[in-house]
Design a protein around this motif. Structure first.
Motif, mmCIF file in Angstrom:
data_model
loop_
_atom_site.group_PDB
_atom_site.id
_atom_site.type_symbol
_atom_site.label_atom_id
_atom_site.label_comp_id
_atom_site.label_asym_id
_atom_site.label_seq_id
_atom_site.Cartn_x
_atom_site.Cartn_y
_atom_site.Cartn_z
ATOM 1 N N GLN A 35 88.566 64.786 90.246
ATOM 2 C CA GLN A 35 88.799 65.609 89.049
ATOM 3 C C GLN A 35 87.492 66.164 88.475
ATOM 4 O OE1 GLN A 35 90.476 62.387 89.274
ATOM 5 N NE2 GLN A 35 92.059 63.643 90.243
ATOM 6 N N GLY A 36 86.386 65.901 89.159
ATOM 7 C CA GLY A 36 85.101 66.394 88.685
ATOM 8 C C GLY A 36 84.507 65.572 87.561
ATOM 9 N N ARG A 37 84.978 64.347 87.392
ATOM 10 C CA ARG A 37 84.479 63.485 86.335
ATOM 11 C C ARG A 37 83.346 62.610 86.846
ATOM 12 N NH1 ARG A 37 90.066 60.666 84.722
ATOM 13 N NH2 ARG A 37 89.840 60.206 86.954
ATOM 14 N N LYS A 38 82.369 62.343 86.009
ATOM 15 C CA LYS A 38 81.240 61.491 86.372
ATOM 16 C C LYS A 38 81.710 60.046 86.448
ATOM 17 C CE LYS A 38 78.873 63.092 82.871
ATOM 18 N NZ LYS A 38 79.798 64.196 82.502
ATOM 19 N N GLN A 39 81.269 59.355 87.525
ATOM 20 C CA GLN A 39 81.664 57.970 87.731
ATOM 21 C C GLN A 39 80.457 57.155 88.208
ATOM 22 O OE1 GLN A 39 84.565 56.980 86.854
ATOM 23 N NE2 GLN A 39 86.097 58.575 87.201
ATOM 24 N N GLY A 40 80.397 55.892 87.786
ATOM 25 C CA GLY A 40 79.394 54.976 88.315
ATOM 26 C C GLY A 40 77.989 55.233 87.797
ATOM 27 N N GLU A 41 77.013 54.712 88.551
ATOM 28 C CA GLU A 41 75.616 54.803 88.140
ATOM 29 C C GLU A 41 75.062 56.216 88.347
ATOM 30 O OE1 GLU A 41 73.676 52.411 86.734
ATOM 31 O OE2 GLU A 41 75.512 51.234 86.594
ATOM 32 N N TRP A 42 74.349 56.697 87.349
ATOM 33 C CA TRP A 42 73.725 58.018 87.410
ATOM 34 C C TRP A 42 72.246 57.908 87.078
ATOM 35 C CZ3 TRP A 42 75.500 63.461 86.873
ATOM 36 C CH2 TRP A 42 76.756 63.653 87.468
ATOM 37 N N LEU A 43 71.458 58.744 87.762
ATOM 38 C CA LEU A 43 70.038 58.898 87.466
ATOM 39 C C LEU A 43 69.780 60.320 86.997
ATOM 40 C CD1 LEU A 43 68.281 57.167 90.520
ATOM 41 C CD2 LEU A 43 68.872 56.168 88.308
ATOM 42 N N GLN A 61 82.873 59.369 80.666
ATOM 43 C CA GLN A 61 82.347 58.823 79.425
ATOM 44 C C GLN A 61 81.223 57.833 79.721
ATOM 45 O OE1 GLN A 61 83.432 60.025 76.427
ATOM 46 N NE2 GLN A 61 84.624 61.383 77.747
ATOM 47 N N PRO A 62 80.085 57.929 79.006
ATOM 48 C CA PRO A 62 79.001 56.966 79.227
ATOM 49 C C PRO A 62 79.420 55.570 78.806
ATOM 50 C CG PRO A 62 78.539 58.344 77.316
ATOM 51 C CD PRO A 62 79.765 58.911 77.961
ATOM 52 N N THR A 63 79.075 54.592 79.626
ATOM 53 C CA THR A 63 79.386 53.201 79.324
ATOM 54 C C THR A 63 78.128 52.367 79.476
ATOM 55 O OG1 THR A 63 79.983 52.697 81.622
ATOM 56 C CG2 THR A 63 81.756 53.450 80.169
ATOM 57 N N GLY A 64 78.031 51.329 78.693
ATOM 58 C CA GLY A 64 76.867 50.463 78.798
ATOM 59 C C GLY A 64 75.609 51.137 78.266
ATOM 60 N N PRO A 65 74.470 50.527 78.509
ATOM 61 C CA PRO A 65 73.213 51.040 77.957
ATOM 62 C C PRO A 65 72.665 52.234 78.739
ATOM 63 C CG PRO A 65 72.771 49.092 79.268
ATOM 64 C CD PRO A 65 74.259 49.248 79.225
ATOM 65 N N TRP A 206 74.159 70.919 89.954
ATOM 66 C CA TRP A 206 72.949 70.746 89.163
ATOM 67 C C TRP A 206 72.946 69.370 88.510
ATOM 68 C CZ3 TRP A 206 69.407 74.774 87.203
ATOM 69 C CH2 TRP A 206 69.619 76.029 87.800
ATOM 70 N N GLN A 207 71.771 68.912 88.131
ATOM 71 C CA GLN A 207 71.696 67.805 87.185
ATOM 72 C C GLN A 207 72.105 68.365 85.828
ATOM 73 O OE1 GLN A 207 68.311 64.919 86.850
ATOM 74 N NE2 GLN A 207 67.780 66.167 85.079
ATOM 75 N N PRO A 208 73.144 67.820 85.203
ATOM 76 C CA PRO A 208 73.579 68.395 83.929
ATOM 77 C C PRO A 208 72.572 68.123 82.813
ATOM 78 C CG PRO A 208 74.834 66.420 84.432
ATOM 79 C CD PRO A 208 74.006 66.713 85.642
ATOM 80 N N PHE A 209 72.669 68.909 81.777
ATOM 81 C CA PHE A 209 71.817 68.748 80.597
ATOM 82 C C PHE A 209 72.232 67.481 79.858
ATOM 83 C CE2 PHE A 209 71.337 69.975 75.963
ATOM 84 C CZ PHE A 209 69.968 69.729 75.917
ATOM 85 N N PHE A 210 71.253 66.618 79.554
ATOM 86 C CA PHE A 210 71.541 65.371 78.836
ATOM 87 C C PHE A 210 70.907 65.455 77.452
ATOM 88 C CE2 PHE A 210 71.255 61.019 77.487
ATOM 89 C CZ PHE A 210 72.390 60.414 78.020
ATOM 90 N N ASP A 211 71.717 65.198 76.423
ATOM 91 C CA ASP A 211 71.243 65.341 75.050
ATOM 92 C C ASP A 211 71.660 64.127 74.222
ATOM 93 O OD1 ASP A 211 70.436 66.139 72.551
ATOM 94 O OD2 ASP A 211 71.783 67.841 72.389
ATOM 95 N N THR A 212 70.694 63.305 73.859
ATOM 96 C CA THR A 212 70.843 62.167 72.952
ATOM 97 C C THR A 212 71.671 61.019 73.528
ATOM 98 O OG1 THR A 212 70.627 63.660 71.067
ATOM 99 C CG2 THR A 212 71.437 61.437 70.606
ATOM 100 N N TRP A 213 72.940 61.275 73.809
ATOM 101 C CA TRP A 213 73.784 60.192 74.318
ATOM 102 C C TRP A 213 74.572 60.574 75.554
ATOM 103 C CZ3 TRP A 213 74.546 55.340 74.846
ATOM 104 C CH2 TRP A 213 75.776 54.835 75.234
ATOM 105 N N ASP A 214 74.896 61.838 75.726
ATOM 106 C CA ASP A 214 75.820 62.222 76.787
ATOM 107 C C ASP A 214 75.376 63.528 77.439
ATOM 108 O OD1 ASP A 214 77.987 62.171 78.439
ATOM 109 O OD2 ASP A 214 79.497 62.428 76.875
ATOM 110 N N ALA A 215 75.895 63.780 78.640
ATOM 111 C CA ALA A 215 75.674 65.056 79.313
ATOM 112 C C ALA A 215 76.525 66.124 78.643
ATOM 113 C CB ALA A 215 76.038 64.944 80.798
ATOM 114 N N LYS A 216 75.992 67.352 78.538
ATOM 115 C CA LYS A 216 76.674 68.423 77.834
ATOM 116 C C LYS A 216 76.604 69.728 78.613
ATOM 117 C CE LYS A 216 75.682 66.514 73.244
ATOM 118 N NZ LYS A 216 75.070 66.782 71.913
#
Length: 234
Positions: A35-43, A61-65, A206-216
């Motif tokens: 579905q194009g959703r982010k899953q698992g560990e990301w760098l 959705q971001p989970t954990g630290p 692409w690596q998505p834009f990350f702002d403060t807490w989440d990718a946007k």
């Protein structure tokens, strides 16, 4: 610290590794599901290819630290999921872990530390405040590929001759996919517009834009000339 955190990747389900990922040092990371959703560990990387942040996602959705690193690969900040108007963190000051809290009280931003280490200055406090609104810019294929090489190959396979200079506005969604392309200059649109646009829509992730807490989602203006040297800017 970075190597220890990467051990989490080995615990991911095999099904996740079969999803759309990127390869980095022998590991498959930054997965998207069907579905194009982010899953698992990301760098997330900076423009030099250095890892700047690591976090996990579940169904987009971001989970954990979120774990932030300096150019040497050392942990500088560990941020935990915000609750209401506050967010706990661990700040590493010259390697010393210090617990703290980002919070908003009566529309005023506050930083609380459980202790002030020796040598901690107003400049250090300013740097820590800047960390709250950390922004990590988008990178084509997470910095694993060069834009110039992509466009060179794409033009070679197409009927388009790159003998012009144009500005494009690209919309890159929160998963790193190009979802919309527009001409920045509406007055000069070549007849083979569709083929030019398809070159952008066919780009790798692409690596998505990350702002403060989440990718946007973000819009980029790309100036592309006859030398195929792209320049991107927000």
């Amino acid at each position: 610290m970075l190597k220890k955190l990467f051990l989490l990747v080995l615990l991911l389900p095999l099904g996740l590794l079969a999803q759309k990922t990127i390869a980095w040092k022998g590991m498959q990371l930054n997965a998207l599901d069907k579905q194009g959703r982010k899953q698992g560990e990301w760098l997330f990387f900076d423009s030099t290819g250095t890892v700047r942040m690591q976090c996990a996602f579940h169904n987009d959705q971001p989970t954990g630290p979120r774990v932030f690193y300096n150019s040497a690969g050392d942990t500088t900040l560990l941020r935990f999921s915000p609750e209401d108007s506050s967010e706990h963190f661990i700040y590493y000051y010259h390697g010393q872990p210090i617990s703290g809290l980002f919070s908003w009280v009566n529309d005023k931003f506050r930083i609380e530390l459980d202790r002030l280490p020796e040598g901690f200055s107003d400049g250090d406090l300013k740097d820590l405040k800047t960390c709250y609104t950390t922004k990590i810019d988008p990178l084509y294929m997470f910095g694993r590929a060069r834009l110039q090489e992509y466009f060179s190959a794409a033009y070679y396979k197409s009927n388009t001759i790159p003998n012009w200079n144009h500005n494009f506005v690209l919309t890159i969604n929160a998963s790193g996919k190009v979802t919309n392309v527009e001409w920045a200059d509406k007055e000069d649109i070549p007849a083979n517009e569709r083929e030019l646009f398809d070159i952008f829509y066919s780009m790798g992730r692409w690596q998505p834009f990350f702002d403060t807490w989440d990718a946007k989602e973000i819009k980029l203006t790309m100036s592309l000339g006859a030398d195929l040297q792209p320049i991107t800017a927000r």
